[in-house]
Enzyme design. Sequence first.
Site, PDB file in Angstrom:
ATOM      1  N   HIS A  38       3.740  15.861 -13.709  1.00  0.00           N
ATOM      2  CA  HIS A  38       3.048  15.730 -12.356  1.00  0.00           C
ATOM      3  C   HIS A  38       1.483  14.685 -11.964  1.00  0.00           C
ATOM      4  O   HIS A  38       1.372  14.522 -11.204  1.00  0.00           O
ATOM      5  CB  HIS A  38       2.905  16.580 -11.299  1.00  0.00           C
ATOM      6  N   CYS A  82      -1.669   1.483  -8.809  1.00  0.00           N
ATOM      7  CA  CYS A  82      -1.957  -0.020  -7.980  1.00  0.00           C
ATOM      8  C   CYS A  82      -0.900   0.556  -8.331  1.00  0.00           C
ATOM      9  O   CYS A  82       0.563   0.330  -8.980  1.00  0.00           O
ATOM     10  CB  CYS A  82      -2.511  -0.685  -9.036  1.00  0.00           C
ATOM     11  N   CYS A  93      -7.186  -3.033  -4.520  1.00  0.00           N
ATOM     12  CA  CYS A  93      -7.074  -2.981  -6.283  1.00  0.00           C
ATOM     13  C   CYS A  93      -7.888  -4.101  -7.207  1.00  0.00           C
ATOM     14  O   CYS A  93      -7.754  -5.296  -6.854  1.00  0.00           O
ATOM     15  CB  CYS A  93      -5.851  -3.008  -6.833  1.00  0.00           C
ATOM     16  N   SER A 141       2.826  29.460 -13.377  1.00  0.00           N
ATOM     17  CA  SER A 141       3.008  29.038 -12.023  1.00  0.00           C
ATOM     18  C   SER A 141       4.191  30.212 -11.058  1.00  0.00           C
ATOM     19  O   SER A 141       5.018  30.717 -12.261  1.00  0.00           O
ATOM     20  CB  SER A 141       3.972  28.242 -12.246  1.00  0.00           C
TER      21      SER A 141
END
Length: 448
Positions: free
Chosen positions: A174, A182, A254, A342
């Site tokens: 993840h 950006c 950015c 998990s």
Amino acid sequence: MSKPLMRIPYTQPLPPPLIIPASAATRQGAITSLARFLNPPISSSASSSSSPLAENGNGHETKKTNKTVLLTGAGISVASGLADYRGPNGTYTQNKSYRPIYYHEFVASHESRKRYWARSFLGWRGLHRSSPNATHYAIRDLGRLGVVDTVITQNVDSFHPLAHPSLPHTIELHGFLRSLVCLSCKQLMDRDTFQTRLAELNPAWATFLQELLASGALDTEDPLERRKRGFRTNPDGDADVPDAPYTTFRYPACPSCLRRPPILSDGSKGHVDVDKDGAWIPSRPPSSSSSSSSSTSTNTPSSGVGVLKPNVIMFGESIPTPIKAAAEAAIDSASRILVVGSSLATYSAWRLVKRAHERGMGIGILNMGGVRKEEIFFGEYHPHPHPHLDPLQGPRGAEVEADDHKGLSAMRRAVVRASLPAEEILPAVVERIRQERGEKLRPNAEHM
């Protein structure tokens, strides 16, 4: 062509945990079972893997190793002071109304980004000052013992690469919070640098953060104590202060896009609007008198040119194909999978264990509490109750444990399921394997 792999939360109640074998309900039983799972005798390890070759999703065969791939979740970082989702003090447990931001909300809404970055600004220090715990270093030691060479983690805290940089493969399923990306030019930005810019653009919020520090709300690792002081922490570096004026928050554009405007998908040059201090602002819509040839499509607020996003997979966002492929390849090349910390509540993680199950791999789970649809993985094993099993490994504990493992040895796959703290169990498992092999580990100088 396979469907995109998306991070979607599972909100249904989780059932009580299965315990396999029954002796794994005790500390010593769990240690013994996990040590046998990770370091099986040569004869049983050969029989538990149906074939040295496994077919991957593309019809090609992948050579399997006699190693275990680990899949870790937020539960292993609770001992580092971070919040999890479904533990006793987890966000979903303590805050029933909590709802994480979704990818489409972040991308489309300036106001949603204000709220996200304000909360992240407050929560970043707690994450940044935390460090890997005994579970992470036990995983490092399992790598040194040669039983593990790949970790797939759902966590975005970067503790895995910090604790075991020499482990051959760490797949951050993840993403990670240590950088931003950006949405336009795809360049990365360091999170600490971004935090400094947030403080410069939001002096009142920076003062508020210092007040929180002075109150001690950020010093305690107890989430209940933080809530008493008006500060609530959530997973992924998120923090919530009731009635905070999120609409006043500003965030930078950015810097790469400001220096060199990106070329957009339609071939036009992007444009980034900022205020006098360099904070990102929505572009003004074109006036009605503007000619049709003007670059209006790139100047609408929805274009989001120069918007920085945390380099994590948000809920509702697809996991990049290379990361998905690497995770699947890691499953296909291993003989066993061990889930640690998990509940497999996101489908992107659950499907990896499902993949392992469909390939006949050994499956182990060490997680406090229930796991999403775990009966699918362990349905072929029906534990028999042992009325004489003492919770503290009483007189018949060894006998019961032996009976359990005799029953499991008759199965075609290795299985183990325990619901105990990983930071207490996994280091002891490392020590048990070390003793069985007569090996000595190097001193843990990295975290002493």
